[in-house]
Write a protein that holds these residues in place. Structure first.
Motif, PDB file in Angstrom:
ATOM      1  N   PHE A  70       0.840  -1.196   0.000  1.00 52.80           N
ATOM      2  CA  PHE A  70       0.000   0.000   0.000  1.00 52.80           C
ATOM      3  C   PHE A  70       0.880   1.253   0.000  1.00 52.80           C
ATOM      4  CE2 PHE A  70      -3.267  -2.986   1.072  1.00 52.80           C
ATOM      5  CZ  PHE A  70      -4.438  -2.406   0.603  1.00 52.80           C
ATOM      6  N   TRP A 122      -0.295   2.402  -6.453  1.00 54.96           N
ATOM      7  CA  TRP A 122      -1.515   3.084  -6.901  1.00 54.96           C
ATOM      8  C   TRP A 122      -1.343   3.595  -8.330  1.00 54.96           C
ATOM      9  CZ3 TRP A 122      -5.870   5.022  -3.799  1.00 54.96           C
ATOM     10  CH2 TRP A 122      -6.666   5.958  -4.454  1.00 54.96           C
ATOM     11  N   TRP A 158      -8.012   3.240   1.958  1.00 59.21           N
ATOM     12  CA  TRP A 158      -8.023   3.102   0.498  1.00 59.21           C
ATOM     13  C   TRP A 158      -9.246   2.338   0.008  1.00 59.21           C
ATOM     14  CZ3 TRP A 158      -2.414   2.465  -1.731  1.00 59.21           C
ATOM     15  CH2 TRP A 158      -1.642   3.551  -1.272  1.00 59.21           C
ATOM     16  N   ILE A 187      -4.549  -3.186  -5.388  1.00 55.60           N
ATOM     17  CA  ILE A 187      -4.226  -1.778  -5.145  1.00 55.60           C
ATOM     18  C   ILE A 187      -4.168  -1.011  -6.463  1.00 55.60           C
ATOM     19  CG2 ILE A 187      -2.502  -0.184  -4.210  1.00 55.60           C
ATOM     20  CD1 ILE A 187      -1.714  -2.500  -2.293  1.00 55.60           C
ATOM     21  N   SER A 205     -10.284   4.944  -8.956  1.00 55.54           N
ATOM     22  CA  SER A 205     -10.326   6.276  -8.341  1.00 55.54           C
ATOM     23  C   SER A 205     -10.011   7.362  -9.359  1.00 55.54           C
ATOM     24  CB  SER A 205      -9.338   6.344  -7.176  1.00 55.54           C
ATOM     25  OG  SER A 205      -9.639   5.362  -6.206  1.00 55.54           O
ATOM     26  N   PRO A 256      -2.635  10.477  -6.667  1.00 57.37           N
ATOM     27  CA  PRO A 256      -3.717  10.429  -5.679  1.00 57.37           C
ATOM     28  C   PRO A 256      -3.880  11.721  -4.899  1.00 57.37           C
ATOM     29  CG  PRO A 256      -1.856   9.067  -4.986  1.00 57.37           C
ATOM     30  CD  PRO A 256      -1.606   9.440  -6.412  1.00 57.37           C
ATOM     31  N   SER A 273      -3.291   8.879   5.216  1.00 54.78           N
ATOM     32  CA  SER A 273      -3.104   7.465   4.885  1.00 54.78           C
ATOM     33  C   SER A 273      -1.979   7.288   3.871  1.00 54.78           C
ATOM     34  CB  SER A 273      -4.400   6.860   4.343  1.00 54.78           C
ATOM     35  OG  SER A 273      -4.678   7.292   3.023  1.00 54.78           O
ATOM     36  N   PHE A 274      -1.877   8.218   2.919  1.00 56.82           N
ATOM     37  CA  PHE A 274      -0.789   8.139   1.940  1.00 56.82           C
ATOM     38  C   PHE A 274       0.548   8.508   2.569  1.00 56.82           C
ATOM     39  CE2 PHE A 274      -4.296   8.138  -1.049  1.00 56.82           C
ATOM     40  CZ  PHE A 274      -3.838   7.272  -2.032  1.00 56.82           C
TER      41      PHE A 274
END
Length: 513
Positions: free
Chosen positions: A29, A34, A200, A279, A286, A301, A320-321
Motif C-alpha cells: 500500500f 496506486w 483506500w 491496489i 479512483s 492520488p 493514509s498516503f
C-alpha cells in the motif's frame, strides 16, 4: 563485520508469520503501486492490460523474492553478507554498491511522494474545470494561508517553495523511525497494514458510488496494436517488476529476523500478485471516478484528493498516503541502503547511521524531477531493473543450483576463507552480470538522454529485467558447471546456530574461530 552484520541470534528473531504478512501489506500500500496503471495507460494500453501486467509482474518477481528470502531465513544474515557466497568476498561490492545506489534513489522518490501528502494535509487548493474555465477555491486542509507563500524557486527546477517545505517536513518526520531497530519496526508495519487498507478501500467505495460504476476508463480499450502493443506490454512489465526488483534482491535483510519455518516464504507467490493487483485496481477506479466527476484525469492520488470539498476527508486521505510512504520508505529503501553502507564501511557505519546517511543523500537526487511526468517515472523504474535482475539471478542460482543450498555461514565473514575465489572475486558472477547488463545499455542511455539515437539497440531495454535475469542465469550456471568453484562446495550446510553453540556465545560471529 560488526554487530549489525552478524547473523541474528535465536533470542533476537522476533518476526513471525503475522509480522511478514503485515510487512507485505504495508509495503504494497503505497502511492507507486496506486500509480502503476498511470504509465501503462498513458502509453496507449487499456485498463485490462494494466491489471494483467501488474498481476503477471508480481507473479514473476514473487518467486525470486521467496527464493532469496528463504536464504535469509536459513542463514539469518543480510543481503550484503550472503552476496559474498556468489560474488566473492570483495566481488560482492559490485552487487552491494549497485543496490545501495538504487535503494537511496527510491528512498528519495518515496520522500517526495510523502512530501506531497504533507502539502495536501497543510493547505492544498481545490481546482476544477467548468465550461473551459479553470476556477480555484482555497480549501486548505489545516493551514490555507500556506498557499499564500511566495515561490522563490525557479520553475525549471520542477518544484516550488511550498512543495520543498512539505518535502522537508516529511523527511524530518521519518528521522525518528530511521533510528529504530528492525525488530521494533514490525509494529509500524502492523499499524500501517490496518489503517491504510481501510482508508483506500473507503476511497474505492467512493469511486463507485460517485460515478455509479467507476467511470469512463473501464469502457476504454487499448489504443495501440501489433508490434507496438507487444513492445509497450514488455516495457510496462519491466517497469512494474523494477518497482520491486530491490526486494527481490534484499529480502534477506528482513527474513533474517524470522522465527518461523522457511516454508512460510512460499506464501509470497499467491499473496503478492493478489494484493498488488487489487491496489492498482483501486488506483484505476479512483482516477476514472475523478475524471468523471471533476473533468480531469488525476493519476496522482494527492491531486485527486485535492478536489474533494471536505477538509477532514482530504486530511485523512492524505494522512493514509503519508503513512503508506513512511512505511515503504523504511521497509524497502532506508534499511536496504543501511545494510549496504554497513557492509561497505563496517568500522564506521551501523544500521542506524546507514539509514541516516541514506536520508541525507536523498537530497542530492532531486526526486521531484524524476516524478515530473508519468513517462519519466516509467523510464526510471525500467532503469532500476536493469542492474537488479542479474544480481538476483546470480544469488538464486548460486544457492539452489551451484551450491545446492549448502553455505558455510562462518566462512561468509572470512576475507581469506573459501569464498575468496580469485583475489576475492568470483569471475563467473562478474562475467554473467556483464552479459545480463550490456545488451540493455543502449536503451538505458537513450532513456536518460532521448537525443542520443540508438536505433533498434533500445529494444532489449524494454524487457531489461527479464533479459538480464534469464541471460545471467544461463551464463552463470554454464560457467560454474564448466569451471566449478570446488573450494566453495562444502559437504553440508553450516548454519549460524551451530557456530554460536560451538563458540559458546549468544551473539556475534568470531571470524577468527
Amino acid at each position: 563485520t560488526n554487530k549489525d552484520l552478524d547473523p541474528v541470534p535465536r533470542h533476537a528473531r522476533k518476526w513471525g508469520a503475522t509480522s511478514f504478512i503485515a510487512y507485505w501489506v504495508s509495503d504494497a500500500f503505497n502511492a507507486a503501486t496506486w500509480q502503476f496503471a498511470a504509465g501503462i495507460i498513458s502509453i496507449g494500453l487499456g485498463w485490462r492490460e494494466a491489471i494483467g501486467i501488474v498481476a503477471l509482474a508480481f507473479f514473476i518477481v514473487s518467486f525470486v523474492i521467496a527464493l532469496n528470502g528463504a536464504i535469509g531465513v536459513i542463514h539469518h544474515a543480510p543481503f550484503p553478507v550472503l552476496a559474498r557466497a556468489s560474488w566473492g568476498f570483495w566481488g560482492s561490492y559490485i552487487a552491494i554498491v549497485s543496490r545501495a545506489i538504487l535503494a537511496i534513489f527510491w528512498f528519495a522518490i518515496q520522500t517526495m511522494n510523502g512530501g506531497n501528502t504533507v502539502r495536501v494535509m497543510l493547505a492544498q487548493p481545490l481546482f476544477w474545470t467548468l465550461k473551459h474555465e479553470t476556477k480555484y477555491m482555497n480549501m486548505g486542509a489545516i493551514w490555507p494561508s500556506f498557499l499564500a507563500l511566495d515561490n522563490h524557486i525557479s520553475e525549471s527546477q520542477g518544484i516550488d517553495t511550498k512543495s520543498m517545505i512539505s518535502f522537508f517536513l516529511f523527511w524530518l518526520v521519518q528521522v525518528p523511525f530511521l533510528v529504530m531497530h528492525p525488530n521494533n519496526l514490525r509494529w509500524l508495519f502492523m499499524v500501517k497494514s490496518v489503517v491504510v487498507p481501510m482508508a483506500w478501500i473507503a476511497i474505492l467505495v467512493w469511486a463507485f458510488v460517485a460515478t455509479g460504476g467507476g467511470g469512463h476508463l473501464f469502457t476504454e480499450k487499448s489504443k495501440i496494436e501489433g508490434s507496438a502493443y507487444s513492445w509497450a506490454f514488455l516495457s510496462s512489465l519491466t517497469s512494474v517488476i523494477g518497482n520491486y526488483a530491490t526486494l527481490s534482491v534484499n529480502q534477506a535483510d528482513f527474513s533474517r529476523y524470522s522465527r518461523v519455518s522457511v516454508k512460510w516464504q512460499i506464501i509470497y507467490v499467491p499473496f503478492l500478485p493478489i494484493i498488488f493487483t487489487f491496489i492498482s485496481f483501486i488506483g484505476i477506479a479512483s482516477a476514472s471516478a475523478g475524471a468523471e466527476r471533476y473533468g480531469i484525469l488525476e493519476w496522482d492520488p494527492m491531486a485527486l484528493v485535492s478536489h474533494w470539498s471536505s477538509r477532514s476527508c482530504r486530511f485523512f486521505a492524505a494522512f493514509s498516503f503519508a503513512l503508506a510512504a513512511l512505511g515503504v520508505n523504511i521497509s524497502a529503501n532506508s534499511l536496504s541502503a543501511a545494510n549496504d553502507l554497513t557492509a561497505l564501511f563496517p568500522q564506521y557505519v551501523n544500521i542506524r547511521r546507514g539509514q541516516l546517511l541514506c536520508a541525507v543523500l536523498a537530497w542530492a537526487l532531486v526526486p521531484w524531477k524524476i516524478l515530473k511526468s508519468a513517462g519519466s517515472f516509467l523510464n526510471f523504474m525500467s532503469a532500476y531493473a536493469v542492474f537488479l535482475g542479474p544480481i538476483a539471478a546470480i544469488m538464486v542460482f548460486d544457492f539452489y543450483v551451484i551450491h545446492r543450498r549448502r553455505y558455510d555461514t562462518l566462512a561468509l565473514y572470512q576475507p581469506h576463507g573459501i569464498y575468496r575465489y580469485w583475489h576475492g572475486v568470483n569471475w563467473r558472477a562478474v562475467v554473467a552480470f556483464l552479459v545480463g547488463v550490456i545488451p540493455n545499455m543502449p536503451g538505458f542511455i537513450n532513456s536518460i538522454n532521448p537525443d542520443i539515437d540508438v536505433g533498434v539497440g533500445s529494444r532489449p531495454y524494454t524487457f531489461g529485467w527479464l533479459l538480464g535475469f534469464v541471460g545471467t542465469s544461463i551464463v552463470y550456471v554454464g560457467l560454474s558447471k564448466a569451471w566449478p568453484p570446488k573450494e566453495t562446495l562444502v559437504e553440508r550446510s553450516v548454519g549460524p546456530d551451530e557456530i554460536y553453540d560451538a563458540q559458546g556465545v549468544n551473539e556475534g560471529i568470531s571470524v577468527g574461530s
